[in-house]
Design a protein around this motif. Sequence first.
Motif, PDB file in Angstrom:
ATOM      1  N   THR A 188     -13.922  26.859 -39.909  1.00  0.00           N
ATOM      2  CA  THR A 188     -14.883  27.926 -39.658  1.00  0.00           C
ATOM      3  C   THR A 188     -16.242  27.359 -39.259  1.00  0.00           C
ATOM      4  O   THR A 188     -16.872  27.861 -38.325  1.00  0.00           O
ATOM      5  CB  THR A 188     -15.034  28.833 -40.906  1.00  0.00           C
ATOM      6  OG1 THR A 188     -13.745  29.354 -41.236  1.00  0.00           O
ATOM      7  CG2 THR A 188     -15.991  29.973 -40.658  1.00  0.00           C
ATOM      8  N   ALA A 189     -16.693  26.306 -39.931  1.00  0.00           N
ATOM      9  CA  ALA A 189     -17.978  25.680 -39.606  1.00  0.00           C
ATOM     10  C   ALA A 189     -17.978  25.114 -38.183  1.00  0.00           C
ATOM     11  O   ALA A 189     -19.028  25.018 -37.547  1.00  0.00           O
ATOM     12  CB  ALA A 189     -18.293  24.582 -40.618  1.00  0.00           C
ATOM     13  N   MET A 190     -16.783  24.765 -37.683  1.00  0.00           N
ATOM     14  CA  MET A 190     -16.687  24.232 -36.313  1.00  0.00           C
ATOM     15  C   MET A 190     -16.423  25.340 -35.293  1.00  0.00           C
ATOM     16  O   MET A 190     -16.183  25.067 -34.119  1.00  0.00           O
ATOM     17  CB  MET A 190     -15.575  23.182 -36.237  1.00  0.00           C
ATOM     18  CG  MET A 190     -15.896  21.921 -37.026  1.00  0.00           C
ATOM     19  SD  MET A 190     -14.655  20.627 -36.809  1.00  0.00           S
ATOM     20  CE  MET A 190     -13.326  21.206 -37.867  1.00  0.00           C
ATOM     21  N   GLY A 191     -16.461  26.606 -35.739  1.00  0.00           N
ATOM     22  CA  GLY A 191     -16.291  27.729 -34.820  1.00  0.00           C
ATOM     23  C   GLY A 191     -14.854  28.172 -34.636  1.00  0.00           C
ATOM     24  O   GLY A 191     -14.560  28.987 -33.760  1.00  0.00           O
ATOM     25  N   GLY A 192     -13.965  27.674 -35.475  1.00  0.00           N
ATOM     26  CA  GLY A 192     -12.561  28.059 -35.371  1.00  0.00           C
ATOM     27  C   GLY A 192     -12.187  29.116 -36.381  1.00  0.00           C
ATOM     28  O   GLY A 192     -13.011  29.561 -37.183  1.00  0.00           O
ATOM     29  N   LEU A 193     -10.927  29.508 -36.333  1.00  0.00           N
ATOM     30  CA  LEU A 193     -10.398  30.492 -37.264  1.00  0.00           C
ATOM     31  C   LEU A 193      -9.102  29.938 -37.824  1.00  0.00           C
ATOM     32  O   LEU A 193      -8.189  29.612 -37.076  1.00  0.00           O
ATOM     33  CB  LEU A 193     -10.131  31.824 -36.544  1.00  0.00           C
ATOM     34  CG  LEU A 193      -9.428  32.907 -37.343  1.00  0.00           C
ATOM     35  CD1 LEU A 193     -10.316  33.382 -38.496  1.00  0.00           C
ATOM     36  CD2 LEU A 193      -9.072  34.076 -36.439  1.00  0.00           C
ATOM     37  N   LEU A 194      -9.037  29.827 -39.149  1.00  0.00           N
ATOM     38  CA  LEU A 194      -7.829  29.334 -39.800  1.00  0.00           C
ATOM     39  C   LEU A 194      -6.921  30.506 -40.108  1.00  0.00           C
ATOM     40  O   LEU A 194      -7.309  31.429 -40.814  1.00  0.00           O
ATOM     41  CB  LEU A 194      -8.167  28.583 -41.089  1.00  0.00           C
ATOM     42  CG  LEU A 194      -6.966  27.991 -41.831  1.00  0.00           C
ATOM     43  CD1 LEU A 194      -6.371  26.835 -41.036  1.00  0.00           C
ATOM     44  CD2 LEU A 194      -7.368  27.524 -43.216  1.00  0.00           C
ATOM     45  N   GLN A 195      -5.716  30.457 -39.564  1.00  0.00           N
ATOM     46  CA  GLN A 195      -4.725  31.486 -39.846  1.00  0.00           C
ATOM     47  C   GLN A 195      -3.691  30.887 -40.785  1.00  0.00           C
ATOM     48  O   GLN A 195      -3.086  29.875 -40.468  1.00  0.00           O
ATOM     49  CB  GLN A 195      -4.053  31.966 -38.561  1.00  0.00           C
ATOM     50  CG  GLN A 195      -4.995  32.669 -37.627  1.00  0.00           C
ATOM     51  CD  GLN A 195      -4.277  33.207 -36.394  1.00  0.00           C
ATOM     52  OE1 GLN A 195      -3.106  32.950 -36.172  1.00  0.00           O
ATOM     53  NE2 GLN A 195      -5.005  33.958 -35.594  1.00  0.00           N
ATOM     54  N   THR A 196      -3.491  31.505 -41.925  1.00  0.00           N
ATOM     55  CA  THR A 196      -2.545  30.964 -42.902  1.00  0.00           C
ATOM     56  C   THR A 196      -1.153  31.568 -42.758  1.00  0.00           C
ATOM     57  O   THR A 196      -0.219  31.119 -43.396  1.00  0.00           O
ATOM     58  CB  THR A 196      -3.052  31.200 -44.341  1.00  0.00           C
ATOM     59  OG1 THR A 196      -3.267  32.594 -44.519  1.00  0.00           O
ATOM     60  CG2 THR A 196      -4.338  30.431 -44.590  1.00  0.00           C
ATOM     61  N   LYS A 197      -1.017  32.570 -41.939  1.00  0.00           N
ATOM     62  CA  LYS A 197       0.293  33.199 -41.694  1.00  0.00           C
ATOM     63  C   LYS A 197       0.802  32.765 -40.321  1.00  0.00           C
ATOM     64  O   LYS A 197       0.036  32.482 -39.415  1.00  0.00           O
ATOM     65  CB  LYS A 197       0.172  34.706 -41.760  1.00  0.00           C
ATOM     66  CG  LYS A 197      -0.385  35.194 -43.086  1.00  0.00           C
ATOM     67  CD  LYS A 197       0.431  36.301 -43.633  1.00  0.00           C
ATOM     68  CE  LYS A 197      -0.237  36.799 -44.890  1.00  0.00           C
ATOM     69  NZ  LYS A 197       0.502  36.786 -46.024  1.00  0.00           N
ATOM     70  N   ALA A 198       2.122  32.733 -40.188  1.00  0.00           N
ATOM     71  CA  ALA A 198       2.752  32.359 -38.927  1.00  0.00           C
ATOM     72  C   ALA A 198       2.319  33.312 -37.817  1.00  0.00           C
ATOM     73  O   ALA A 198       2.356  34.526 -37.975  1.00  0.00           O
ATOM     74  CB  ALA A 198       4.264  32.382 -39.074  1.00  0.00           C
ATOM     75  N   SER A 199       1.894  32.727 -36.713  1.00  0.00           N
ATOM     76  CA  SER A 199       1.445  33.523 -35.578  1.00  0.00           C
ATOM     77  C   SER A 199       1.589  32.697 -34.302  1.00  0.00           C
ATOM     78  O   SER A 199       1.287  31.508 -34.298  1.00  0.00           O
ATOM     79  CB  SER A 199      -0.018  33.916 -35.781  1.00  0.00           C
ATOM     80  OG  SER A 199      -0.549  34.444 -34.586  1.00  0.00           O
TER      81      SER A 199
END
Length: 128
Positions: free
Chosen positions: A11-22
């Motif tokens: 998040t600090a690097m501008g990303g989004l962590l998705q913990t579910k399969a996608s």
Amino acid sequence: MTNNEIDKLVTAMGGLLQTKASPDINFVIVKNVLAGKYKWALNNLKKPIVSENWVHQCWKEHRVVPHDSYRVLPFSGLTISVTQMPSHEREEIKKIVLQNGGKYSAELIEKSTHLVCDISLIIYIILL
């Protein structure tokens, strides 16, 4: 490293962590090949599967670094034991296991995840 710690870095690097399969992801981050995410990504995605160290390196360099040297190798997280094999075959198996991210044990130990042995031993055991 916990998912929360990874999430903070991403998040600090501008990303989004998705913990579910996608299918909408760019990278899959796993600890080893025993992770369910690894199996899912390997079978369903054409995306890089990387270790947590890749996230740390991206954070350290303030950029998305090449992922090749951080990809999760096929035996990562596995401890492979060998029994009833000639020494030259054991050495070849050891070399392959280590080159592919696994741990090698010349003997069956409690932490072994896989056992490689001569097929005649298996047949003997089955016949008993």
